[in-house]
Structures are given as structure tokens and as C-alpha cells.
Scaffold this motif. Structure first.
Motif, PDB file in Angstrom:
ATOM      1  N   ARG A 242       0.699  -1.169   0.104  1.00 43.87           N
ATOM      2  CA  ARG A 242      -0.084  -0.034   0.057  1.00 43.87           C
ATOM      3  C   ARG A 242       0.960   1.294   0.041  1.00 43.87           C
ATOM      4  O   ARG A 242       0.535   2.261  -0.535  1.00 43.87           O
ATOM      5  CB  ARG A 242      -0.923  -0.012   1.171  1.00 43.87           C
ATOM      6  CG  ARG A 242      -1.935   0.982   1.266  1.00 43.87           C
ATOM      7  CD  ARG A 242      -3.148   0.807   2.323  1.00 43.87           C
ATOM      8  NE  ARG A 242      -2.446   0.872   3.656  1.00 43.87           N
ATOM      9  CZ  ARG A 242      -2.358   2.025   4.470  1.00 43.87           C
ATOM     10  NH1 ARG A 242      -3.007   3.008   3.985  1.00 43.87           N
ATOM     11  NH2 ARG A 242      -1.808   1.988   5.456  1.00 43.87           N
ATOM     12  N   GLN A 243       2.016   1.218   0.571  1.00 40.30           N
ATOM     13  CA  GLN A 243       2.788   2.193   0.788  1.00 40.30           C
ATOM     14  C   GLN A 243       3.951   2.451  -0.363  1.00 40.30           C
ATOM     15  O   GLN A 243       4.687   3.435  -0.216  1.00 40.30           O
ATOM     16  CB  GLN A 243       3.847   2.372   2.177  1.00 40.30           C
ATOM     17  CG  GLN A 243       2.737   2.398   3.388  1.00 40.30           C
ATOM     18  CD  GLN A 243       3.454   2.269   4.629  1.00 40.30           C
ATOM     19  OE1 GLN A 243       4.576   1.603   4.392  1.00 40.30           O
ATOM     20  NE2 GLN A 243       2.621   2.825   5.677  1.00 40.30           N
ATOM     21  N   ASN A 244       3.653   2.051  -1.632  1.00 45.87           N
ATOM     22  CA  ASN A 244       4.415   2.127  -2.604  1.00 45.87           C
ATOM     23  C   ASN A 244       5.860   1.833  -2.286  1.00 45.87           C
ATOM     24  O   ASN A 244       6.567   2.607  -2.747  1.00 45.87           O
ATOM     25  CB  ASN A 244       4.167   3.543  -3.091  1.00 45.87           C
ATOM     26  CG  ASN A 244       4.759   3.757  -4.608  1.00 45.87           C
ATOM     27  OD1 ASN A 244       5.090   2.724  -5.264  1.00 45.87           O
ATOM     28  ND2 ASN A 244       4.835   4.967  -5.054  1.00 45.87           N
TER      29      ASN A 244
ATOM     30  N   ALA B 184      -2.659   3.374  -7.066  1.00 41.41           N
ATOM     31  CA  ALA B 184      -2.835   2.116  -6.115  1.00 41.41           C
ATOM     32  C   ALA B 184      -3.340   1.070  -6.960  1.00 41.41           C
ATOM     33  O   ALA B 184      -2.757  -0.155  -6.914  1.00 41.41           O
ATOM     34  CB  ALA B 184      -3.512   2.457  -5.072  1.00 41.41           C
TER      35      ALA B 184
ATOM     36  N   ASN C  67      -5.245   8.542  -4.098  1.00 39.55           N
ATOM     37  CA  ASN C  67      -4.228   7.887  -5.012  1.00 39.55           C
ATOM     38  C   ASN C  67      -4.849   6.737  -5.662  1.00 39.55           C
ATOM     39  O   ASN C  67      -3.940   5.699  -6.140  1.00 39.55           O
ATOM     40  CB  ASN C  67      -2.976   7.694  -4.280  1.00 39.55           C
ATOM     41  CG  ASN C  67      -3.157   6.543  -3.238  1.00 39.55           C
ATOM     42  OD1 ASN C  67      -3.959   6.054  -2.666  1.00 39.55           O
ATOM     43  ND2 ASN C  67      -2.124   6.292  -3.001  1.00 39.55           N
TER      44      ASN C  67
ATOM     45  N   ARG D  16      -0.799  -0.066  -9.444  1.00 44.80           N
ATOM     46  CA  ARG D  16       0.502  -1.105  -8.837  1.00 44.80           C
ATOM     47  C   ARG D  16       0.155  -2.356  -8.545  1.00 44.80           C
ATOM     48  O   ARG D  16       0.745  -3.332  -8.918  1.00 44.80           O
ATOM     49  CB  ARG D  16       0.857  -0.002  -7.578  1.00 44.80           C
ATOM     50  CG  ARG D  16       2.344  -0.502  -7.035  1.00 44.80           C
ATOM     51  CD  ARG D  16       2.892   0.620  -6.130  1.00 44.80           C
ATOM     52  NE  ARG D  16       1.741   0.712  -5.280  1.00 44.80           N
ATOM     53  CZ  ARG D  16       1.516   1.889  -4.730  1.00 44.80           C
ATOM     54  NH1 ARG D  16       1.986   3.089  -5.426  1.00 44.80           N
ATOM     55  NH2 ARG D  16       0.423   2.152  -3.985  1.00 44.80           N
TER      56      ARG D  16
ATOM     57  N   THR E  27     -10.610  -2.677  -2.968  1.00 50.03           N
ATOM     58  CA  THR E  27     -10.192  -1.303  -3.439  1.00 50.03           C
ATOM     59  C   THR E  27     -11.045  -0.131  -2.903  1.00 50.03           C
ATOM     60  O   THR E  27     -10.767   1.001  -3.108  1.00 50.03           O
ATOM     61  CB  THR E  27     -10.185  -1.230  -4.838  1.00 50.03           C
ATOM     62  OG1 THR E  27     -11.643  -1.412  -5.341  1.00 50.03           O
ATOM     63  CG2 THR E  27      -9.263  -2.104  -5.781  1.00 50.03           C
TER      64      THR E  27
ATOM     65  N   ASN F  18      -6.041  -2.039  -1.299  1.00 48.09           N
ATOM     66  CA  ASN F  18      -4.982  -2.100  -2.155  1.00 48.09           C
ATOM     67  C   ASN F  18      -3.642  -2.656  -1.766  1.00 48.09           C
ATOM     68  O   ASN F  18      -2.484  -2.656  -2.316  1.00 48.09           O
ATOM     69  CB  ASN F  18      -4.539  -0.701  -2.804  1.00 48.09           C
ATOM     70  CG  ASN F  18      -5.824   0.030  -3.313  1.00 48.09           C
ATOM     71  OD1 ASN F  18      -6.516  -0.620  -4.288  1.00 48.09           O
ATOM     72  ND2 ASN F  18      -6.049   1.260  -2.972  1.00 48.09           N
ATOM     73  N   SER F  19      -3.700  -3.354  -0.305  1.00 47.47           N
ATOM     74  CA  SER F  19      -2.669  -4.118   0.244  1.00 47.47           C
ATOM     75  C   SER F  19      -2.960  -5.502   0.422  1.00 47.47           C
ATOM     76  O   SER F  19      -1.860  -5.950   1.171  1.00 47.47           O
ATOM     77  CB  SER F  19      -2.164  -3.169   1.153  1.00 47.47           C
ATOM     78  OG  SER F  19      -3.408  -3.259   2.328  1.00 47.47           O
TER      79      SER F  19
END
Lengths: 307, 307, 307, 307
Positions: free
Chosen positions: B73-75, B288, B284, B291, B227, B188-189
Motif C-alpha cells: 500500500r505504501q508504494n 494504487a 491515489n 500498482r 479497493t 490495495n494492500s
């Protein structure tokens, strides 16, 4: 749309006005409602006359016009023309005799509900370079810029605009931006036009610098459309229903004694910090933002026909 | 993502499991937690063994694996490879000796948080036509389809897939879809892989037909990523905090006596009907979803290396 | 748009007809030109009557109607309505008493000049599911599908459509696709409607299976718009000018003795193989394809008003 | 990419150099070829030393480095890292001890082959605002701007940049833009880095103002990638093949006596005026531009690791 994480309760002067109990008169604030030729477009004009009005409404001195239409939200094609015309009339009055217009599309193109400004700029008829090159003859000079948001540029939007305004010296800036509302029915169906510039975070500690006549050195007209609701506003809205559901007079009384500010504060505390950067948005947001952006582009383009 | 307006509480078996008070054992449900080579990817395996399990968890019989990583999630770029590998390993076990795979990208490409499935398909390495034309030699045949959602096609997604599956006769369908979660931290994680097919609305009255082995005539593996959060889930989450804020034991007690179902029902009633078609999503979201879709595409593409 | 690398000279029956020297009569081919109420939309109707006509024109037996308007290409908003109406009239005649329509958006959404079909589907008013659920009452049932291209799916487009057509049994398929033209003036300003289905590569060795009534089991109307020119067509066009520029009678004579086929063959050989997958397209292609796609969507949506 | 309709033959110093017959020495121009650690990335360094060099090569005094890799074009993932590293090394040398960098993404986001600059900016790690707010500690300050093209803004790009540069006073501007090439093999597989600024139309009558150190008051490094071929370049390329095909010594002799300039002039005359605004581009242009833009973004982001 505001770039910081603290969400506003609402950017609409109209919704701030509605919060005042019983719609009673506010010192320093005047409200006019107009039903035009086309009854489908409601026009409300709120004037903040002085410092008392600023304090009472939480908005800077100036005029805030709201155009509303349920039909716009519902993808009723018949509303496009009367709405465009109503906005065009509004702009004519605000622009007056200014002839050199810079349209600024604020917001982040990559975040759909924040892309309103860039979408509007996409569909403008730009004339400044054509006039300068002698290709096009018009009294009205339209230029445009999408400066991006600070997370994309690292630069204050105001700083970019101040520099460009000083370079090309427009008579007036029309700044288009997405707003937050409290009421889901207003999303993508309401346009607010203000002659005060854009100072999104005035009441809520936002430190983005405001785009105002004082800063830019030329008149600033702001066109905004609410495209999101903040999570605290949703929670705040659901409180009354929750308390009735609980059916406990005692608890309800506590909440009823809260001021609006206190209620919103409570709602903000009820949502986890990580929700602060989230927003509530309808599923058809992409389509809805595109539709209302066409209406705004067309109202601005229509200025070319009359000058 | 579900097409109807009734939002689910959560599509994650993991979150349903967490709701069970004190994490006590549920009849018919087994839970395994695994810490792999890479401690950053948490793997939880929930097995619904029988009808009792179905009833207790609210999910059909089968296996639900959840891969979680805060870093995704934190890119954090470093997580891409271990996460891809963990998903790849998971897929290998679920796919077994199947060699003709049809990947289905469910959802609506035009609605960002629902575009996960189409995005995954965009980045697959498709081999079926190359093998048929003799251009490419591989034991693994990958084909793909993005059927769209019913509002776009007017056709039940299941009907389109049944027809295509009958025509090209894959050994297995991998269906990729966006899900709803309760907990914003999971957006998203988290990836859920299930061998039960996709029956999104099972517990909540959704009448979209489920994509299951029984309907399609071949095994169905579902890959899902939350999501969005539903508006009632947000309100539900904020209840406890609200009640503490009120500080009234009496009111709190009422709520504490509610079952989870009753609480969620209350939360649903607290939000206006027009909010039903809205969702809560991070700012974002486009980035997200892209990714995590790359991670899924790559895990599927990696299958080509081993067969 | 064709999926293989061998580019066609033109997909327009009209341009094939123009190639015939002096516009002299072709056995088996009849041509009608119509100037409608609105002189801005030129309508040409080419009928291929028999095998002789097929051979002479290089197109299957059937009717090919071309609607042309310079104004459409030039973003003249005034042309939108008469063009929509002309296409709508055309569709009415071709559809006749059919009531269950499946619109197929062919092409690759990710390649702008090939995205015409998907863009058209994006803006259709889909009724099939609403009728089935009893929400909407209409005699006209519209469903739609964007099957993708073989490089994305690994599946022949015809195979996907055959399966879906058999499942939902429409009376008629309207297939929308991007075409290639020879003449740059026709890009995005010409619509070809044919009742022969789509068999793009008939004369040029394309092995994509044609979407025809024979294959699908129901009538197929094809709507096509040229959005690209092939590189050989550009080179071919420039030959005469080059030869005049050279001013050598001898060389010119050689070329003048070539048939059209021979000239195009020469032009194809003059371009390097890696150019085969390239196309020539105007800079404003995204805007142009969107504009013409709205016209087609609206003409199809208008069918709902009359049935 | 140039905004006017007159297409350049090539923007690559390397291709201009190749035109010189037999690769013989040019006065005022020095060429170095380097094979680095990674043999897959070819590096050519062209130095234009003085006015004689400017005249002979048709490019301003300065250094032009070209990085080429067939693998980049062919979507070979293995090339991403060595190419990024090669570009990063190149940038380090050009940037020297400058610490406040403004990256400018030139071009039109809505026209895929011209969207390279905006795509690069989309993936940068922007630090200027974080440093100013004390959130992030780094010696390297990155800001970015996508000014749009004149058709979108009505303002000369140079005027926007001059204003912003004066406002935020960076030490150096890195301008990223799409270029035109002659050779289709170089599309999306070649990066040119120049320390001369961007003066795209220098030799071909383009009147867009150049972005140079002289104008902006700070050093300008230009990063360019060819994404299109002009139509005349295609026709020009096909001439020799055509003439051989004709097999007429006489005609061939005429052409062989032409200078490069004369040949290109002829090719330009051979294409109709309406083709001037068209470009030749590969079908997978969207994917190809995105891929090379990631490489550039990453090379720039890598600067943050070393300072």
C-alpha cells in the motif's frame, strides 16, 4: 480540490447558509433566490457584505452565486443548454468589460474527482496565440493553464500563477476547481461562481495560499463544482439517525446541544486518521465530472460569440 | 466489484473471521497463518469445510488465502518481488496440473476502483493464439477476456463467460475482481485468492449470477483486491468512537448488545439511500490499483516460466 | 482495424470504385449518389450485385453506403445533428423490423485510432438488462460487447461473438470498427455502412475470420470509419508527384503502365518491413475519433425513440 | 514535439551525422563512441565545437549524447536497469554540482506520441515542497512543471517557463520532450541528452521560441526520445528503393546527384499539404512511450540517492 489532508465540511456558501438554524437572517449576509426563464435551474445569490458577514458565514466578503439542477446530475441532456446559458449569463455579469481572460484549471488530472479544472481547460477555444499571430480577430483573448497540484510540482500553485500572470498580464483570471459538499445530492449538479478568488482552506487551517485579486493583481472569478463528500461529513449526517435509532433521549440531548462546529469536530474524531485522505464519491464520477466540465467549457466558449 | 447498489460489508473471508468475538474457534472453519521466507508478506489460509462453516462464516465451502503487506500500500518498491512470488506460489498450488487458462478481468474499466480486472488483463502475456498459429511453443496456454459489467453490456457476465468457456474450453478460469473491505488499511494492500469462484453478493441479496465451477463447467480461481470501503462500513466503524464520545453508558450498552449484523443494519439505515451507490476510496486510487494490478499480472505471467 | 501486419490499400468501397479509370461502369456494380435535405452530407450507395461485381470491386456482394462530410472532420459542431440523422435513417433501413440488437465494438481500446468501436459502445444506452428486469419498457433491446483484439485475448474475435450470439440470440449484430483509407481527407469524416458483415482482409491475405451472417447466424451490419492511412498508401500517392519532379518521361511511362495492384505492390516493397506495423494518423486523432464515435452512438441511441 | 506543421527531418544529432557521406570527418564536430560495461547500451557523444560545426551539422554548439538499445524497443525487461543506469550516469555528468532542479515535461498529454514529457513528470519523486516544509531532508530539490503546448494554453511555452524560473530560481532545468527521427528503428529505443537546451525548429523555420540558457537564465539539459517519423521522411526513405525498382539508370542518376536537403525538399513536395499535420507512429505507441518514460523518470529519481 484542497491538497491537504484536513477535509472541509463544505466549500459551498449555500450549504454554510443552510446550516444556520431556521434560515434566520444573518448579519452581514444577504440572500436572493431567483427563478429564471428556465425553472429547472435554481439560482441563489449570497452576498457577504462585511466582516460580520465573513464571521457569520465563514466566507470572505464577496458574491457567491449557486446554480443548481437535479437534471444535470441525472444525465438529462435537456438541461445542458439552459444550464450553460445560466452560467454564461452569470459569467458575463462577473467579467464585465474585461477582455483578456486567463482560465486556470486547478486540481489533479490523475484523480478523477479532482480533474474538473483540467477537463474544462481541455475543451476551451483558446484564442490568445491566434490573435497574437494575426490569424484570428476577436476582442476576447482566452488563454489557459493547468498548473498541477503541489504534490506533482513541488511549487505553490499561487507562485506559478503569480509568475505567469505577471508575464502575460490578463485582465481577469477564471479559476475552475473541484469542491467538497456536505450533501450528496449536490455532487456534480451544482456550480458555485464567486468573485472572491479561491481560498479553499480559510476556515479549516489549510495552508495552501489563496488565489485572490490581492495576490494575483487582477480580478479572480472562481467556478467550483462539488465532486466529493468528506468522510466526516458522511458520519456527521448519519448522527441524528443513529441517535433516533438508539432511542435514548439522554444521549440525543447531549448531541442536540452541540454547535455545528462541535458536531463536525466529533464526526472528525470518529473517523480514523487514515480515512482523512479518502473521499466519498459516486460510482459514475468520471462520466459526471466530464459532463459538468463540458457545460462549463461551453459557457466560457460562448463568451467568444458576444465580444 | 458488485454491480448492484446494495453494498457488502466485506468480501474478505479474513475480515469476516476477525468479526468473530475473541477469535474463538468456528465450527466448520479452519485458519492457518504462515510466515514465509519473506516476513513482510503475511499469509492467512481460511478453510470453510462444510455447511456449518458456510453458515458461520457466510462464505461458500472452499479455501480462501489472504496475502497482506502494508508495504504494498505504501508504494514500497521492495515489496513488489516478494509479493509477486508469494502470489505466484499460491497460484501454482491452486492451478495444479491445469494447462489451458482463461483469465477473466471482471469490473468496469471506466470506474477506477473497479478497473482492477481489466488492468490485470492489459499486462498479461497472452499465448493461446501464438500456440495455435505455431509461433510460440509452450505447455501453458493463456487467453483472456474483459466481459464488461451488465450496465455496459446488458448481458449477465456469467452468460458471456459460459458461452466463451463452452467455445474455447479452458481447463481453468482465473477471475480477477475488485472487492470491498471494512478496514481502510487493507485497501490495495491485500490479495485474496479463493478456489470457490466469485459469488460476490451471496450474503446480501445480490442477484448477479455467481461464476462458479458448477455454472462454468471448469474450475474457477478468484483473485480479488479490496479497493473500496462501503459507506455503511465507515459509519459502522465510527459508532464505538461516537458512543465513547457521548460518554453515556446507557446508550453504549444498547449498541454493545447488538450483533454484528444488527450493527451493520443500523449503519446502513443511517446513510441516505443516494449514498448507496457511492464508495469511499483513497485519493491515489488510480496509482494504487495500477500498482497492485502489475503484481497480479506478473504473478500470472510467471506461470509461463515454469510450464 | 485489421490485426495482422499486412495493411490494406483501403477498406472503403468508395475508394475502390474511384480507382476505376474514368469512373466508367463496372459490370455487377451499381452506384447511386444522393444529395439529401442537408447538402452537407454526401451519400453514395454502391451495390455489388453478383460475382462479377465482387471480382471487379474486390468486395463481397451487398450494399455499401458512404456518408461523407468535410465539416465532420473540421470539428464544425453544426454538422453533428444532420450527420447523426443521416446515419440514423441509414440504420433504420438496414435494420428493418429487427428488434433485438447486439452492438459489437471491435478494435483495441489502447490504440487510439483503433478505439472507435469501444468508444461507440461507451456511449450507448443499453436496454437489454433493464427490459429483462422489467425496469424499462421498450420494443428495442440493445446489448453490447467489446470483445478486444486477438493480441489481447488470444481468441479469434469471431469465436467470442459466435458463442455470445448463440447464447443471447440477437436478431441483428451491428459491428463498429476503424478502417484504413487511401485519402487523408476521408479520415474521421466518412462513415461506411455495409450489410455484408466485416471481412477486412478479404483481398489482402488477412486470416482473421470474417464476421458474417453465414458465420454468426444473424444479419450483420458493419459501421466503419477510416482513421488511418497505411504507409504504402502514402508512398503510392506520392509516386506520381515524384515522377513528375524527376521529369523523365521514360521512368514515368513505366509506372503509368502499372495496374493499381502493381503500383501498390511496388509501394509496399518500397517501405521497410518494420514500417508494416506503423500507421499514419493525424495529430488530433484522439479528439477526432471521439467526435465521430459520439455521432455513431447517438444515431444508434436514436433508434430507441422510434421503436 | 514541435507544435507547427512543418515537420523536421530529424531531431537527432546522430542521424544528421549519419547523413554525412562515408562518415567522413566534419569540421567543428567531434564524435566519440563508447561501449560501456553493458554492451547492450550504445553511447555516442557528438560535440559541436564551433560555428563551423553548427553549420556542418545543423545543430547549435554543445554536446549531444545518444543512448541506444534495440532491447528497449522490444520490451525486453532486462534492458531497463542498464539503460536507466547509463542515463543516470549521463545526467550526473551534465548536472555537475547543481542542486535545485526543475524538470519540465514538454508536449501535449492528449496526443500519445507527444506525451513523453508529461508521462516522465507523472513518475518523478518531487521534493521541493517537502524540503520547504521541513518534512524531507535532502540536498537535492526536485520540482516539475507540465506547461502544455501553445494550442492548449495560447501562451508561448518559453514565456511560461521564463516566468516560473524567475519565481522559483532553479539551478538547472531538465526539459523532456518527444522528438522526430528518420529511422523507424530508433523510435522509442533512443534517448538523446543535450546541454544546448531545446531549439527544435532551428533549421526548419519553426518559430516556437527556444528554451536555452540564454533565455531562461539557467543551464538547460534536454532529454529527448524520438516517437514519430515525419511523412516526408518515410517518402524520402522509400525513394532509393523506388528508383531501383524502376531500374532506370537515367532517373536514378538525377536523384543521386541531389543533396540530402534537395532530396528531403522533393519528398516534402511529394506529400499533400494535409499530410503535414500527420505523423507515422507504431501501433503500440502508448505502451512504448510509457515504457521509455519510466526509464527516464527512474534515472532522474536516482539522483536523489546520491546527493
Amino acid at each position: 480540490m484542497k491538497e491537504n489532508t484536513e477535509m472541509v465540511r463544505t466549500d459551498l456558501a449555500l450549504e454554510l447558509r443552510e446550516e444556520v438554524e431556521n434560515g434566520c437572517a444573518l448579519e452581514g449576509v444577504r440572500v436572493f433566490t431567483k427563478t429564471g426563464k428556465n425553472a429547472d435551474v435554481r439560482e441563489t445569490r449570497i452576498e457577504v457584505l462585511n466582516e460580520a458577514g465573513e464571521k457569520n458565514l465563514g466566507k470572505p466578503i464577496g458574491t457567491y452565486i449557486t446554480l443548481e439542477s437535479e437534471a444535470l446530475r441525472q444525465n438529462d441532456e435537456g438541461i445542458h443548454e439552459p444550464f450553460t446559458e445560466a452560467l454564461f449569463q452569470c459569467l458575463c455579469r462577473m467579467i464585465g468589460d474585461k477582455r483578456r481572460i486567463l482560465v486556470v484549471g486547478l486540481g489533479n488530472r490523475a484523480v478523477t474527482p479532482d480533474a474538473l479544472g483540467p477537463y474544462v481547460v481541455d475543451n476551451l477555444y483558446i484564442t490568445r496565440h491566434l490573435i497574437n499571430e494575426g490569424i484570428y480577430d476577436s476582442a476576447l483573448e482566452i488563454s489557459a493553464l493547468c498548473p498541477g497540484v503541489m504534490a506533482q510540482t513541488g511549487i505553490e500553485t499561487l507562485d506559478i500563477l503569480k509568475a505567469v500572470v505577471e508575464e502575460i498580464k490578463p485582465d481577469i483570471v477564471i479559476a475552475v476547481d473541484a469542491l467538497a459538499a456536505k450533501n450528496a445530492n449536490r455532487l456534480n449538479s451544482t456550480i458555485q461562481i464567486a468573485d472572491t478568488g479561491i481560498s479553499p482552506g480559510s476556515g479549516v487551517g489549510n495552508n495552501r495560499k489563496a488565489l485572490t485579486e490581492k495576490e494575483l493583481g487582477c480580478k479572480v472569478v472562481a467556478i467550483g463544482v462539488p465532486t466529493v463528500i468528506s468522510v466526516p461529513a458522511i458520519v456527521n449526517d448519519s448522527m441524528d439517525i443513529m441517535l433516533s435509532a438508539l432511542g435514548r433521549t439522554e444521549a440525543r440531548k447531549v448531541v442536540e446541544e452541540f454547535t455545528d462546529e462541535e458536531r463536525y469536530q466529533l464526526a472528525s474524531e470518529m473517523v480514523e486518521p487514515y480515512l482523512a485522505s479518502m473521499f466519498v464519491t459516486p460510482k459514475n464520477i468520471d462520466e459526471a465530472v466530464k459532463r459538468v466540465s463540458y457545460t462549463i467549457s461551453e459557457a466560457i466558449n460562448r463568451l467568444l460569440d458576444v465580444y
